[in-house]
Design a protein around this motif. Structure first.
Motif, PDB file in Angstrom:
ATOM      1  N   ALA A 199      -0.254  25.042 -28.741  1.00  0.00           N
ATOM      2  CA  ALA A 199      -0.455  23.769 -29.456  1.00  0.00           C
ATOM      3  C   ALA A 199      -1.549  22.934 -28.791  1.00  0.00           C
ATOM      4  O   ALA A 199      -2.391  22.334 -29.483  1.00  0.00           O
ATOM      5  CB  ALA A 199       0.853  22.988 -29.496  1.00  0.00           C
ATOM      6  N   LEU A 200      -1.557  22.908 -27.465  1.00  0.00           N
ATOM      7  CA  LEU A 200      -2.583  22.144 -26.754  1.00  0.00           C
ATOM      8  C   LEU A 200      -3.957  22.786 -26.916  1.00  0.00           C
ATOM      9  O   LEU A 200      -4.967  22.082 -27.030  1.00  0.00           O
ATOM     10  CB  LEU A 200      -2.215  22.045 -25.266  1.00  0.00           C
ATOM     11  CG  LEU A 200      -0.975  21.215 -24.942  1.00  0.00           C
ATOM     12  CD1 LEU A 200      -0.650  21.291 -23.456  1.00  0.00           C
ATOM     13  CD2 LEU A 200      -1.166  19.758 -25.358  1.00  0.00           C
ATOM     14  N   THR A 201      -4.001  24.113 -26.937  1.00  0.00           N
ATOM     15  CA  THR A 201      -5.268  24.810 -27.136  1.00  0.00           C
ATOM     16  C   THR A 201      -5.826  24.513 -28.520  1.00  0.00           C
ATOM     17  O   THR A 201      -7.040  24.308 -28.697  1.00  0.00           O
ATOM     18  CB  THR A 201      -5.086  26.324 -26.953  1.00  0.00           C
ATOM     19  OG1 THR A 201      -4.573  26.592 -25.641  1.00  0.00           O
ATOM     20  CG2 THR A 201      -6.403  27.067 -27.129  1.00  0.00           C
ATOM     21  N   GLN A 202      -4.944  24.478 -29.514  1.00  0.00           N
ATOM     22  CA  GLN A 202      -5.368  24.137 -30.864  1.00  0.00           C
ATOM     23  C   GLN A 202      -5.946  22.724 -30.918  1.00  0.00           C
ATOM     24  O   GLN A 202      -6.925  22.469 -31.619  1.00  0.00           O
ATOM     25  CB  GLN A 202      -4.188  24.257 -31.819  1.00  0.00           C
ATOM     26  CG  GLN A 202      -4.545  24.050 -33.287  1.00  0.00           C
ATOM     27  CD  GLN A 202      -3.342  24.225 -34.187  1.00  0.00           C
ATOM     28  OE1 GLN A 202      -2.229  23.855 -33.834  1.00  0.00           O
ATOM     29  NE2 GLN A 202      -3.560  24.798 -35.355  1.00  0.00           N
ATOM     30  N   HIS A 203      -5.351  21.819 -30.162  1.00  0.00           N
ATOM     31  CA  HIS A 203      -5.865  20.441 -30.094  1.00  0.00           C
ATOM     32  C   HIS A 203      -7.233  20.405 -29.426  1.00  0.00           C
ATOM     33  O   HIS A 203      -8.120  19.643 -29.849  1.00  0.00           O
ATOM     34  CB  HIS A 203      -4.871  19.575 -29.317  1.00  0.00           C
ATOM     35  CG  HIS A 203      -5.469  18.366 -28.679  1.00  0.00           C
ATOM     36  ND1 HIS A 203      -5.872  17.261 -29.413  1.00  0.00           N
ATOM     37  CD2 HIS A 203      -5.748  18.079 -27.379  1.00  0.00           C
ATOM     38  CE1 HIS A 203      -6.371  16.358 -28.589  1.00  0.00           C
ATOM     39  NE2 HIS A 203      -6.306  16.819 -27.352  1.00  0.00           N
ATOM     40  N   GLN A 204      -7.436  21.214 -28.401  1.00  0.00           N
ATOM     41  CA  GLN A 204      -8.688  21.174 -27.644  1.00  0.00           C
ATOM     42  C   GLN A 204      -9.841  21.842 -28.375  1.00  0.00           C
ATOM     43  O   GLN A 204     -10.997  21.450 -28.190  1.00  0.00           O
ATOM     44  CB  GLN A 204      -8.491  21.838 -26.279  1.00  0.00           C
ATOM     45  CG  GLN A 204      -7.565  21.061 -25.357  1.00  0.00           C
ATOM     46  CD  GLN A 204      -7.237  21.825 -24.085  1.00  0.00           C
ATOM     47  OE1 GLN A 204      -7.319  23.058 -24.040  1.00  0.00           O
ATOM     48  NE2 GLN A 204      -6.850  21.104 -23.042  1.00  0.00           N
TER      49      GLN A 204
END
Length: 441
Positions: A199-204
């Motif tokens: 999820a954090l990678t998708q945000h970044q």
């Protein structure tokens, strides 16, 4: 006499090489010459920097990632290094607990113990994903921090294993139980940590480069683990037989791990609205009509389980989004509510007896409809609980239905919606985690 004329310039990314193509004219030769701007006294250093960037950073960095990428990755690197060192100490304790080096231990017993540990971990992984899978997207920062805290607890338990086994006279059952509990904890860490990392990678990833950001994150983690491995090779012989020093180092590594994790998740600034971030906005908007910025809200958002506020903490009501009509069909007034919302894609139906607000969605409900319905439910509950919202006075009888009617007659949603857009919030996606029921009426 030479004559130079620049024909074209080019640059590789934002911080890569730049070149000029120059047309040279003299009495003996005409042609185009390439001039590399990095061919100077610092050229070698720039070349190494460019190489490291291409190996460990996503292509197009920094424009290809979110603004919080660098700060998050620095703290994430520190926590991974500390966790790897703690893991080395716990691994040594496990091997000692299963009897490595002891004449009374057999390879078969140790193998069976390990298989039982892995089996219980697999069951724990499935159960945790079943119970909490849908919550991981909505509160990725919270679950990310939770996963790392749970990992520290599992490592602490493993470090205690040899002492627990010695206390009961070398019982294999005790060691198996400890390994199973630690295995279940680590399996939960694997699910929560892996899902929230995605999820954090998708945000970044900001240029459709999710795979590249994920791959480079893996390269960074591998380098950190390699550095921790080399450090462990130097550290473990020093700590051999030094119980007090071992526990001191483990405590320091764990403390660094927790601190770096907290800084890492607090560095993330998400533009999507989950319930915790939205409640912070609504609470401030209710009193000042000011919509807080993305950075302000993310800085205020708590990430520790138990400290995250709920709707009940804020307004005394529990809010169920996307619920079935069955939940309110027993109420005599639910038909009246549905008729009242005949032109809307949602219906907000409060129940004062159970202190619950049910929100029913139509099949063609949009993300903005969900955001509006949640704001209406929260603000009406606050109004009925005695809060003075904007220019609205709380109803004297405290009836939430009257509060809903007052709120609907105001133009609050247009102001709130415009404020959210102006502050850079993403209204095309929400993380409110509604239920899947959709109705037609």
């Amino acid at each position: 006499m030479n004559s130079l004329k620049t024909l074209i310039t080019e640059k590789e990314g934002e911080k890569g090489y730049s070149r000029q193509y120059v047309k040279v004219t003299d009495t003996t030769e005409n042609g185009v010459v390439c001039i590399d701007s990095d061919l100077d006294s610092n050229g070698k250093f720039r070349g190494i920097t460019h190489l490291l960037s291409s190996v460990f950073l996503p292509q197009g960095y920094p424009s290809s990632v979110s603004d919080d990428y660098l700060e998050y990755q620095i703290w994430d690197t520190i926590q991974a290094f500390a966790s790897s060192l703690s893991g080395s100490l716990s691994t040594r304790a496990i091997l000692e607990g299963v009897g490595v080096g002891s004449s009374t231990s057999t390879p078969l017993a140790a193998t069976l113990m390990w298989l039982i540990k892995d089996g219980t971990g697999m069951v724990g992984r499935i159960l945790f994903a079943w119970c909490n899978g849908t919550k991981l997207d909505a509160d990725s920062k919270k679950w990310r921090f939770f996963a790392d805290l749970l990992n520290d607890c599992a490592l602490s338990l493993e470090l205690c294993a040899p002492y627990a086994v010695a206390a009961v006279g070398g019982s294999n059952g005790t060691m198996t139980s400890i390994l199973c509990v630690a295995g279940v904890a680590k399996s939960i860490v694997g699910v929560a940590g892996g899902a929230t990392r995605a999820a954090l990678t998708q945000h970044q990833a900001r240029q459709g480069n999710l795979a590249d950001v994920s791959a480079k994150d893996g390269s960074q983690e591998t380098l950190v683990n390699l550095a921790a491995l080399i450090t462990s090779l130097w550290l473990l012989p020093i700590l051999d037989g030094a119980t007090g020093l071992t526990w001191l180092m483990f405590f320091l590594f764990t403390l660094l791990h927790v601190f770096a994790n907290l800084k890492a998740v607090k560095a993330v600034t998400m533009e999507t609205l989950n319930r915790a971030r939205y409640m912070i906005i609504l609470k401030q908007f209710a009193s000042t009509k000011y919509v807080a910025s993305v950075k302000e809200v993310n800085r205020l958002e708590p990430v520790i389980i138990g400290l995250i506020p709920t709707e009940e903490d804020l307004c005394g009501y529990r809010i169920q989004l996307g619920c079935s009509i069955k939940a309110v069909a027993s109420q005599s007034i639910f038909e009246k509510h549905l008729a009242h919302y005949s032109e809307r894609n949602f219906a907000v139906i409060p129940d004062s007896l159970t202190k619950t607000i049910y929100v029913i969605y139509r099949r063609d409900c949009t993300v903005e409809d969900m955001l509006e319905s949640y704001s209406q439910a929260v603000l009406s509950a606050m109004l009925s609980s005695g809060y003075s919202i904007m220019d609205l006075d709380p109803p004297l009888d405290g009836d939430i239905s009257n509060a809903l009617n007052q709120l609907e007659k105001s133009s609050y949603w247009k102001e709130l919606q415009q404020g959210l857009v102006n502050q850079g919030w993403n209204l095309g996606q929400s993380l409110l985690a509604p239920g899947e029921w959709r109705a037609s009426w």
